[in-house]
Design a protein around this motif. Structure first.
Motif, mmCIF file in Angstrom:
data_model
loop_
_atom_site.group_PDB
_atom_site.id
_atom_site.type_symbol
_atom_site.label_atom_id
_atom_site.label_comp_id
_atom_site.label_asym_id
_atom_site.label_seq_id
_atom_site.Cartn_x
_atom_site.Cartn_y
_atom_site.Cartn_z
ATOM 1 N N ASP A 1 0.835 -1.204 0.000
ATOM 2 C CA ASP A 1 0.000 0.000 0.000
ATOM 3 C C ASP A 1 0.871 1.257 0.000
ATOM 4 O OD1 ASP A 1 -1.982 1.943 0.359
ATOM 5 O OD2 ASP A 1 -3.067 0.760 1.851
ATOM 6 N N THR A 2 0.694 2.100 -1.017
ATOM 7 C CA THR A 2 1.407 3.382 -1.074
ATOM 8 C C THR A 2 0.470 4.564 -0.864
ATOM 9 O OG1 THR A 2 1.153 3.521 -3.488
ATOM 10 C CG2 THR A 2 3.156 2.464 -2.650
ATOM 11 N N LEU A 3 -0.835 4.327 -0.813
ATOM 12 C CA LEU A 3 -1.778 5.419 -0.568
ATOM 13 C C LEU A 3 -1.917 5.666 0.933
ATOM 14 C CD1 LEU A 3 -3.640 7.471 -1.881
ATOM 15 C CD2 LEU A 3 -5.499 5.806 -1.726
ATOM 16 N N ILE A 4 -2.073 4.599 1.713
ATOM 17 C CA ILE A 4 -1.979 4.682 3.176
ATOM 18 C C ILE A 4 -0.951 3.625 3.559
ATOM 19 C CG2 ILE A 4 -3.171 4.383 5.378
ATOM 20 C CD1 ILE A 4 -5.745 5.251 4.067
ATOM 21 N N ASP A 5 0.270 4.048 3.824
ATOM 22 C CA ASP A 5 1.333 3.050 3.997
ATOM 23 C C ASP A 5 1.064 2.191 5.239
ATOM 24 O OD1 ASP A 5 2.932 3.820 6.383
ATOM 25 O OD2 ASP A 5 3.510 5.577 5.230
ATOM 26 N N PRO A 6 1.681 1.013 5.299
ATOM 27 C CA PRO A 6 1.335 0.045 6.347
ATOM 28 C C PRO A 6 1.456 0.553 7.774
ATOM 29 C CG PRO A 6 2.577 -1.043 4.610
ATOM 30 C CD PRO A 6 2.612 0.429 4.303
ATOM 31 N N SER A 7 2.198 1.629 7.991
ATOM 32 C CA SER A 7 2.286 2.168 9.357
ATOM 33 C C SER A 7 0.919 2.599 9.869
ATOM 34 C CB SER A 7 3.259 3.356 9.405
ATOM 35 O OG SER A 7 2.742 4.477 8.701
ATOM 36 N N GLY A 8 -0.012 2.930 8.961
ATOM 37 C CA GLY A 8 -1.362 3.289 9.384
ATOM 38 C C GLY A 8 -2.065 2.130 10.053
ATOM 39 N N GLY A 9 -1.966 0.952 9.459
ATOM 40 C CA GLY A 9 -2.561 -0.234 10.057
ATOM 41 C C GLY A 9 -1.814 -0.681 11.301
ATOM 42 N N ILE B 1 -0.688 -8.274 4.835
ATOM 43 C CA ILE B 1 -0.788 -9.195 3.703
ATOM 44 C C ILE B 1 0.214 -8.818 2.612
ATOM 45 C CG2 ILE B 1 -2.306 -10.147 1.945
ATOM 46 C CD1 ILE B 1 -4.668 -9.659 3.716
ATOM 47 N N PRO B 2 1.188 -9.698 2.339
ATOM 48 C CA PRO B 2 2.086 -9.473 1.204
ATOM 49 C C PRO B 2 1.294 -9.462 -0.105
ATOM 50 C CG PRO B 2 2.914 -11.210 2.658
ATOM 51 C CD PRO B 2 1.502 -10.934 3.080
ATOM 52 N N ASP B 3 1.789 -8.729 -1.076
ATOM 53 C CA ASP B 3 1.188 -8.666 -2.420
ATOM 54 C C ASP B 3 -0.188 -8.010 -2.435
ATOM 55 O OD1 ASP B 3 3.372 -9.950 -3.693
ATOM 56 O OD2 ASP B 3 2.609 -11.894 -3.050
ATOM 57 N N MET B 4 -0.536 -7.273 -1.386
ATOM 58 C CA MET B 4 -1.769 -6.493 -1.368
ATOM 59 C C MET B 4 -1.404 -5.019 -1.250
ATOM 60 S SD MET B 4 -4.983 -6.797 1.296
ATOM 61 C CE MET B 4 -5.969 -5.368 1.750
ATOM 62 N N HIS C 1 -3.336 -0.925 -1.972
ATOM 63 C CA HIS C 1 -4.569 -0.256 -1.538
ATOM 64 C C HIS C 1 -5.694 -0.757 -2.434
ATOM 65 C CE1 HIS C 1 -6.133 2.849 1.150
ATOM 66 N NE2 HIS C 1 -7.014 3.116 0.197
ATOM 67 N N ASP C 2 -5.907 -2.056 -2.359
ATOM 68 C CA ASP C 2 -6.893 -2.732 -3.194
ATOM 69 C C ASP C 2 -7.203 -4.083 -2.549
ATOM 70 O OD1 ASP C 2 -4.479 -4.021 -3.671
ATOM 71 O OD2 ASP C 2 -4.583 -3.885 -5.859
ATOM 72 N N ARG C 3 -8.121 -4.784 -3.148
ATOM 73 C CA ARG C 3 -8.435 -6.138 -2.686
ATOM 74 C C ARG C 3 -8.381 -7.056 -3.905
ATOM 75 N NH1 ARG C 3 -11.388 -2.625 -0.334
ATOM 76 N NH2 ARG C 3 -12.928 -2.677 -2.005
ATOM 77 N N PRO C 4 -7.198 -7.486 -4.310
ATOM 78 C CA PRO C 4 -7.095 -8.332 -5.496
ATOM 79 C C PRO C 4 -7.894 -9.625 -5.328
ATOM 80 C CG PRO C 4 -4.928 -7.591 -4.768
ATOM 81 C CD PRO C 4 -5.889 -7.240 -3.689
ATOM 82 N N ARG C 5 -8.542 -10.035 -6.388
ATOM 83 C CA ARG C 5 -9.352 -11.254 -6.342
ATOM 84 C C ARG C 5 -8.530 -12.443 -5.850
ATOM 85 N NH1 ARG C 5 -14.223 -13.150 -8.864
ATOM 86 N NH2 ARG C 5 -14.538 -11.105 -9.820
ATOM 87 N N GLU C 6 -7.252 -12.477 -6.199
ATOM 88 C CA GLU C 6 -6.404 -13.593 -5.799
ATOM 89 C C GLU C 6 -6.263 -13.691 -4.275
ATOM 90 O OE1 GLU C 6 -5.221 -12.314 -9.933
ATOM 91 O OE2 GLU C 6 -5.726 -11.318 -8.042
ATOM 92 N N LEU C 7 -6.488 -12.586 -3.569
ATOM 93 C CA LEU C 7 -6.341 -12.568 -2.116
ATOM 94 C C LEU C 7 -7.681 -12.648 -1.381
ATOM 95 C CD1 LEU C 7 -3.558 -9.836 -1.777
ATOM 96 C CD2 LEU C 7 -3.292 -12.322 -1.740
#
Length: 293
Positions: free
Chosen positions: A246-254, A269-272, A274-280
């Motif tokens: 995530d580059t829109l809200i970087d992981p430090s937010g979570g 979650i690796p490979d995620m 600022h989206d919810r890819p169908r693969e995940l």
């Protein structure tokens, strides 16, 4: 699509999936996005796990109430905030995150639902946090996804992501759809899907294109301030989900959200992005099923 009054002057469009007798899961969408950004297949997969899933349009988006009497010039608002002219910024913004949280709770009331599991993404995570803070008796569990605490030093956007978020978008349909490719800047690096972004942009444009609402939603986010102190006292079972891309809200937010809420579970979650890819989806839905079980 049903539309219900949730408070004087505010009506929300919503859609539900699954058996109303199952535990309710309220999905809260993010900045400038419509309920269809919670993909229908995602909602049906979660409903198939024994949940009554409800997605809705926030105020100033989709088919819900628009606050046209309070126009906000995004550039003027950002300039006011950046220069420290908070009184001018406050005068532009007609509502705060608390009002948007009350909308979601009002929807539950209108549907006859006393308590629900609340899942919010991005700005929706901020709204969901506010629901749990202000009315914990109505929130069975909280899931804050790709969101932050309102503290400026956490969850920052990269310059590239910020430029896309606040950059002008074409007004015509073809240009608007083509510009959706820019959102790849904050998407999963592995699973980012330009075709899916263009498809959502086209369906959103056809359903209820409404760029005027984003300035007011931005005002609600920026001017609502930090939730840090309130999150420290929150006693609602909380799951925090954040993508490491995530580059829109970087992981430090979570990470900061999970650090503040007593007993919160953090799922990075690796490979995620600022989206919810169908693969995940299987991993995300499994986490939601366990948390809301």
């Amino acid at each position: 699509m049903p539309i219900v009054d949730v408070s004087p002057g505010v009506s929300l469009a919503y859609e539900s999936f699954g058996d109303p007798g199952d535990p309710a899961v309220l999905l809260v969408m993010g900045f400038g996005a419509q309920l269809i950004a919670w993909h229908e297949d995602f909602c049906r997969m979660l409903a198939a796990r024994g949940r009554h899933v409800i997605r809705y349009d926030n105020r100033d988006s989709g088919l819900s109430t628009k606050f046209d009497d309070h126009p906000v010039d995004m550039n003027r608002f950002i300039t006011a905030v950046s220069s420290g002219d908070i009184p001018a910024a406050l005068a532009m913004a007609p509502y705060r995150l608390r009002d948007m949280a009350d909308d979601g709770l009002g929807l539950l009331t209108a549907l006859g639902i006393e308590r629900a599991h609340v899942v919010g993404t991005s700005m929706g995570g901020m709204i969901a946090q506010t629901m749990a803070i202000t009315h914990p008796e109505r929130v069975l569990t909280l899931t804050s996804m790709m969101s932050s605490t309102g503290e400026s030093e956490y969850g920052r956007s990269s310059p590239e992501a910020q430029a896309v978020l606040f950059g002008p978008k074409p007004a015509d349909r073809a240009g608007y759809v083509a510009a959706a490719d820019r959102d790849l800047v904050w998407a999963s690096r592995r699973y980012g899907d330009a075709a899916a972004l263009r498809d959502l942009a086209g369906r959103s444009y056809d359903r209820a294109h409404y760029p005027a609402g984003v300035g007011r939603q931005l005002g609600a986010m920026v001017l609502s301030g930090s939730r840090a102190d309130a999150l420290r006292t929150l006693r609602v079972p909380t799951l925090v989900i954040h993508g490491l891309d995530d580059t829109l809200i970087d992981p430090s937010g979570g990470q900061r959200t999970a650090e503040l809420v007593p007993g919160a579970e953090l799922l990075l979650i690796p490979d995620m992005g600022h989206d919810r890819p169908r693969e995940l989806w299987p991993e995300i839905i499994a986490a939601l099923e366990a948390h809301t079980g």
